[in-house]
Design a protein around this motif. Structure first.
Motif, PDB file in Angstrom:
ATOM      1  N   ARG A 155     -21.220  17.619 -15.350  1.00 43.96           N
ATOM      2  CA  ARG A 155     -20.859  17.751 -16.753  1.00 43.96           C
ATOM      3  C   ARG A 155     -19.660  18.674 -16.883  1.00 43.96           C
ATOM      4  NH1 ARG A 155     -23.404  16.490 -21.345  1.00 43.96           N
ATOM      5  NH2 ARG A 155     -25.431  16.187 -20.347  1.00 43.96           N
ATOM      6  N   ALA A 156     -18.761  18.354 -17.800  1.00 41.75           N
ATOM      7  CA  ALA A 156     -17.584  19.186 -18.032  1.00 41.75           C
ATOM      8  C   ALA A 156     -17.158  19.042 -19.487  1.00 41.75           C
ATOM      9  CB  ALA A 156     -16.433  18.769 -17.115  1.00 41.75           C
ATOM     10  N   LYS A 157     -16.427  20.016 -19.980  1.00 47.88           N
ATOM     11  CA  LYS A 157     -15.881  19.948 -21.333  1.00 47.88           C
ATOM     12  C   LYS A 157     -14.655  19.049 -21.294  1.00 47.88           C
ATOM     13  CE  LYS A 157     -17.466  24.591 -22.624  1.00 47.88           C
ATOM     14  NZ  LYS A 157     -17.060  25.938 -23.080  1.00 47.88           N
ATOM     15  N   PHE A 158     -14.909  17.739 -21.392  1.00 42.39           N
ATOM     16  CA  PHE A 158     -13.838  16.779 -21.147  1.00 42.39           C
ATOM     17  C   PHE A 158     -12.782  16.737 -22.241  1.00 42.39           C
ATOM     18  CE2 PHE A 158     -17.434  14.494 -23.055  1.00 42.39           C
ATOM     19  CZ  PHE A 158     -16.840  13.897 -24.147  1.00 42.39           C
ATOM     20  N   ALA A 190     -14.866   8.962 -20.626  1.00 39.25           N
ATOM     21  CA  ALA A 190     -16.148   9.469 -21.135  1.00 39.25           C
ATOM     22  C   ALA A 190     -16.440   9.006 -22.554  1.00 39.25           C
ATOM     23  CB  ALA A 190     -16.158  10.998 -21.091  1.00 39.25           C
ATOM     24  N   GLU A 202     -22.108  13.471  -7.626  1.00 41.68           N
ATOM     25  CA  GLU A 202     -21.740  14.864  -7.853  1.00 41.68           C
ATOM     26  C   GLU A 202     -21.078  15.433  -6.593  1.00 41.68           C
ATOM     27  OE1 GLU A 202     -23.628  19.067  -9.516  1.00 41.68           O
ATOM     28  OE2 GLU A 202     -24.960  17.423  -8.923  1.00 41.68           O
ATOM     29  N   TYR A 210     -13.124  15.393 -15.360  1.00 39.34           N
ATOM     30  CA  TYR A 210     -14.058  14.277 -15.456  1.00 39.34           C
ATOM     31  C   TYR A 210     -15.494  14.791 -15.547  1.00 39.34           C
ATOM     32  CZ  TYR A 210     -10.062  11.410 -14.185  1.00 39.34           C
ATOM     33  OH  TYR A 210      -8.832  10.801 -14.174  1.00 39.34           O
ATOM     34  N   SER A 211     -16.324  14.085 -16.298  1.00 40.27           N
ATOM     35  CA  SER A 211     -17.718  14.449 -16.489  1.00 40.27           C
ATOM     36  C   SER A 211     -18.574  13.244 -16.132  1.00 40.27           C
ATOM     37  CB  SER A 211     -17.958  14.857 -17.947  1.00 40.27           C
ATOM     38  OG  SER A 211     -19.336  14.996 -18.214  1.00 40.27           O
ATOM     39  N   PRO A 239     -17.773  17.144 -11.116  1.00 37.05           N
ATOM     40  CA  PRO A 239     -18.927  17.836 -11.703  1.00 37.05           C
ATOM     41  C   PRO A 239     -19.827  16.861 -12.447  1.00 37.05           C
ATOM     42  CG  PRO A 239     -17.044  18.079 -13.146  1.00 37.05           C
ATOM     43  CD  PRO A 239     -16.564  17.286 -11.952  1.00 37.05           C
ATOM     44  N   ASP A 269     -21.105  11.977 -18.718  1.00 37.17           N
ATOM     45  CA  ASP A 269     -20.498  11.274 -19.849  1.00 37.17           C
ATOM     46  C   ASP A 269     -19.862   9.956 -19.408  1.00 37.17           C
ATOM     47  OD1 ASP A 269     -20.866  13.250 -22.101  1.00 37.17           O
ATOM     48  OD2 ASP A 269     -19.869  14.526 -20.630  1.00 37.17           O
TER      49      ASP A 269
END
Length: 428
Positions: free
Chosen positions: A244-247, A334, A270, A254-255, A242, A258
């Motif tokens: 962006r993710a809440k890493f 990140a 992506e 993984y983000s 992805p 970040d």
């Protein structure tokens, strides 16, 4: 008599808690004996920051208060790092010495050992992610790194019990490299241990190179073959990356935003694939290109030096990260200091890919040794980690169909090193 070598995963901290306690006690006693001496300038600067900034002062007090006494109390007479001044004294002592080998347990990252409990707290998470704190830590690590590049740091390159050229140390180093003898495996300027095998500093020893015949490139003429960039153990494979993710959550996804710090090329990956692997304290610490191609972008990213995922702290049902941030490797991609190298592979089926060297703990320098425009052949050097813990990732675009060959292993924290330059994947 065979020694019982007890290390933790990655060999950065000892599995033997008794040894760990004794090591902390020894360092603290030595630090106390130096108490009347002035703190070194970078350590004094961290002390000044703590004592002059009310917010950081409160974080530090909370950080030590949050350590669960029932979890970390040590036997009577064995000190634990219980306040910031103890911490500073021990830092002051550490950065004036080189790391020692030990036959019963290895403290491969001594500053990490001092921070191990504080950084597992919620306040510690905030403290060690603070940019001002990290600036001071960077200066401390730079100071130490300069010392480790001096001839004075070679005093630990000897044949004593705690020396890196002792028979036990060389056996462990040989074992980590699947070798038969250190001097056969690694380039040494001398074969005489009394001449420190020709190594000119601790850093020179740590960044040692294999002899040319030891790690040949597997399938050098096969453009579909991708080789291992570091002598490392597989940690994780992730698909459908992805942006962006809440890493910081439990699963540590993984983000890309970040990981690549908002690089405009992040979107090219992506939906792509990521491979992560980690290096042990005894490993070869240079990076080698996984493909043949052209360096199209390369840069260093600042970040944290000592941090771990909140989920790996004392709130974790397993207790704090037992290997001092090794369980937090996905999170560190990140947040930690890192070096980013984009390579446009000659093979169009691979195309643009990215190598990221992630500093863990004592890494004060992720050194890139290639420049934009350079053409590298598969297996050529990209750079190196100087002293410290380390992990790395390879990122492929969604168009690149990669099949991994992990040599019979499943990714995880207990993985074993795969030789650098051996095949780890093929592109379809």
């Amino acid at each position: 008599m065979t020694q019982n070598i007890q290390y933790n995963v990655g060999k950065w901290l000892p599995s033997d808690q008794e040894f760990y306690n004794k090591w902390l006690k020894k360092v603290y006693q030595e630090a106390q004996s130096e108490e009347n001496k002035r703190l070194l300038p970078p350590v004094q600067a961290l002390k000044d920051l703590i004592e002059s900034d009310h917010y950081i002062w409160n974080l530090v007090q909370m950080m030590f208060d949050e350590i669960p006494v029932q979890d970390v109390d040590t036997p009577a007479g064995t000190p634990q790092v219980r306040d910031y001044y103890q911490m500073l004294l021990m830092l002051n002592r550490i950065i004036q010495r080189a790391p020692e080998f030990n036959t019963t347990g290895l403290v491969g990252t001594p500053i990490n050992a001092i921070f191990d409990y504080p950084m597992a707290t919620k306040a510690g998470y905030v403290f060690f992610m603070n940019p001002q704190v990290n600036m001071k830590l960077r200066n401390i690590l730079d100071y130490w790194g300069k010392y480790l590049k001096t001839e004075d740091s070679t005093y630990v390159l000897n044949t004593s019990e705690n020396g890196w050229l002792s028979s036990n140390a060389l056996k462990e180093l040989d074992k980590a490299a699947y070798g038969d003898s250190f001097t056969h495996m690694f380039h040494c300027r001398s074969n005489d241990v009394n001449q420190k095998l020709g190594f000119r500093s601790w850093d020179d020893f740590f960044t040692r190179t294999f002899n040319p015949e030891i790690r040949p490139v597997e399938n050098p003429d096969d453009p579909d073959s991708i080789v291992n960039a570091c002598e490392s153990a597989p940690f994780k494979i992730a698909h459908n990356l992805p942006m962006r993710a809440k890493f910081w959550i439990k699963g540590q996804p993984y983000s890309l935003i970040d990981l690549l710090h908002n690089d405009p090329w992040a979107s090219k990956f992506e939906g792509g694939t990521l491979y992560q692997a980690f290096l042990s304290a005894l490993s070869y610490h240079r990076w080698n290109s996984p493909v043949s191609g052209t360096i199209v972008k390369a840069y260093n990213l600042p970040g944290s030096y000592y941090s771990e995922s909140l989920y790996q702290g004392f709130e974790n049902e397993r207790g704090a990260d037992p290997v001092a941030a090794n369980d937090s490797q996905a999170f560190l991609t990140a947040t930690a200091t890192r070096a980013v190298i984009f390579i446009k592979a000659d093979n169009p089926k691979i195309g643009l890919m990215c190598f990221v060297a992630v500093g863990m703990s004592e890494v004060s320098s992720d050194e890139i040794t290639v420049s934009v425009g350079d053409h590298v052949n598969k297996g050529d050097q990209l750079g190196m980690f100087h002293f410290g813990g380390s992990t790395h990732v390879l990122i492929f675009r969604p168009e690149t169909k990669v099949q991994f060959n992990l040599h019979g292993q499943e990714p995880g924290i207990a993985g074993q090193n795969i030789k650098v330059r051996s095949e780890i994947a093929r592109v379809e």
